[in-house]
Design an enzyme around this catalytic site. Sequence first.
Site, PDB file in Angstrom:
ATOM      1  CG  ASP A  25      -2.037   0.971   1.136  1.00  0.00           C
ATOM      2  OD1 ASP A  25      -2.303   1.479   0.029  1.00  0.00           O
ATOM      3  OD2 ASP A  25      -2.665   1.245   2.174  1.00  0.00           O
ATOM      4  CG  ASN A  73      -7.445  -2.122  -5.986  1.00  0.00           C
ATOM      5  OD1 ASN A  73      -6.497  -2.875  -5.791  1.00  0.00           O
ATOM      6  ND2 ASN A  73      -7.773  -1.161  -5.122  1.00  0.00           N
TER       7      ASN A  73
HETATM    8  C1  FPP Z   1      -1.905   0.239  -3.283  1.00  0.00           C
HETATM    9  O1  FPP Z   1      -1.466   1.573  -3.323  1.00  0.00           O
HETATM   10  C2  FPP Z   1      -1.361  -0.503  -4.410  1.00  0.00           C
HETATM   11  C3  FPP Z   1      -2.094  -1.034  -5.411  1.00  0.00           C
HETATM   12  C4  FPP Z   1      -3.570  -0.948  -5.465  1.00  0.00           C
HETATM   13  C5  FPP Z   1      -1.459  -1.730  -6.547  1.00  0.00           C
HETATM   14  C6  FPP Z   1      -0.205  -2.466  -6.228  1.00  0.00           C
HETATM   15  C7  FPP Z   1       0.520  -2.668  -7.491  1.00  0.00           C
HETATM   16  C8  FPP Z   1       1.864  -2.625  -7.645  1.00  0.00           C
HETATM   17  C9  FPP Z   1       2.798  -2.518  -6.532  1.00  0.00           C
HETATM   18  C10 FPP Z   1       2.468  -2.677  -9.004  1.00  0.00           C
HETATM   19  C11 FPP Z   1       2.120  -3.847  -9.837  1.00  0.00           C
HETATM   20  C12 FPP Z   1       2.252  -5.152  -9.136  1.00  0.00           C
HETATM   21  C13 FPP Z   1       3.038  -6.193  -9.521  1.00  0.00           C
HETATM   22  C14 FPP Z   1       2.980  -7.474  -8.777  1.00  0.00           C
HETATM   23  C15 FPP Z   1       3.962  -6.110 -10.663  1.00  0.00           C
HETATM   24  P1  FPP Z   1      -2.523   2.717  -3.449  1.00  0.00           P
HETATM   25  O2  FPP Z   1      -2.629   3.085  -4.876  1.00  0.00           O
HETATM   26  O3  FPP Z   1      -3.800   2.321  -2.789  1.00  0.00           O
HETATM   27  O4  FPP Z   1      -1.819   3.853  -2.624  1.00  0.00           O
HETATM   28  P2  FPP Z   1      -2.521   4.981  -1.748  1.00  0.00           P
HETATM   29  O5  FPP Z   1      -3.266   4.271  -0.653  1.00  0.00           O
HETATM   30  O6  FPP Z   1      -1.357   5.771  -1.246  1.00  0.00           O
HETATM   31  O7  FPP Z   1      -3.408   5.758  -2.664  1.00  0.00           O
END
Ligand code: FPP
Length: 246
Positions: A25, A73
Site C-alpha cells: 500500500d 480496485n
Molecule cells: C496500493 O497503493 C497498491 C495497489 C492498489 C497496486 C499495487 C501494485 C503494484 C505494486 C504494481 C504492480 C504489481 C506487480 C505485482 C507487478 P494505493 O494506490 O492504494 O496507494 P494509496 O493508498 O497511497 O493511494
Amino acid sequence: MSSKASNVEYSVDDKLPRHVAIIMDGNGRWAKKRLLNRVKGHEKGVEAVRRIVEACRELHISVLTLYAFSTENWQRPQSEVKALMGLLKRFLVEETPELSKNNIRLNVIGQLHRLPEDVRATIDQVREATAVNSGMLLNLALSYGGRTEITDMVRAVAVKVASGDIAPEDIDESVVADHLYTAGIQDPDLMIRTSGEMRISNFLLWQLAYSEIFVTPTLWPDFTREEFLTILQDYQRRDRRFGRVS
Ligand code: FPP
C-alpha cells in the site's frame, strides 16, 4: 549462510516464515508527495516488487503472496485500472526469464475471469512456463477479495453436497481450505502491510487467522530489502502460541 544488507546482518539458518504475504500500500501517496501522477507510484512499486521477490528467493522463503489488485480496485478510475493492468502484464512478460532462471513458479489467486483477455493470456503463458519450478512460489492476488473467495468456496462445496460428493457432516476446516483459491498453499506465517493503515482490507480473510502481522509506515515504493530483513528479525522474536500457552 548469511545475507548482508548495509548494517543488517541476517542469518538464514534462523527461524524464518515459510509464507510471507504483503499488502503493498502507499503507491498513490508516494506519487502525490512528489506531485506526480498515481501511476508513477505504481511504476516505482514494481521496482519494490522485484527487490522483495529477490530477497525472498535468496532467503529460501517458500511462498510470497502479493496483493496486487483487489476486487474493490475495479472501482478506481478506468485510466488507473488500465495502467495497472499494463504494468502487471509488462512485469510478467519481463520477469519470466528471471523467474525461470531462479526456479520460481507463478500462481495467481482471484477472480481471473474479470481480467482483460490479454492479461489472462499472459498469466497462462507465465504459469505454464514456470510450472515445473520448485524453488519458490510467487503468488499474485489479482482481482482478489477475501469475501468473494469465501463465497466462491461456499458455492463450490454446496455444488458437491448437492451432487452427493460431500456429506454435510464431513465439512471440516480442511474441506473449506481445499476449496479456497489458495488450496494446497500453506497459510501465511507473516503478513506485512506498508503505508501504516491498520486494516486487512479483504485480504486472505481465512488464511490470516494465525499470521503474525507487521504494519510499517513506509510507503510501498520506498520499501527496501533492508527493512524487509529487519521485519523478519522482528518476526523471529515473536512467540507464536496459536491460542495455546507458551
Ligand atoms: C496500493 O497503493 C497498491 C495497489 C492498489 C497496486 C499495487 C501494485 C503494484 C505494486 C504494481 C504492480 C504489481 C506487480 C505485482 C507487478 P494505493 O494506490 O492504494 O496507494 P494509496 O493508498 O497511497 O493511494
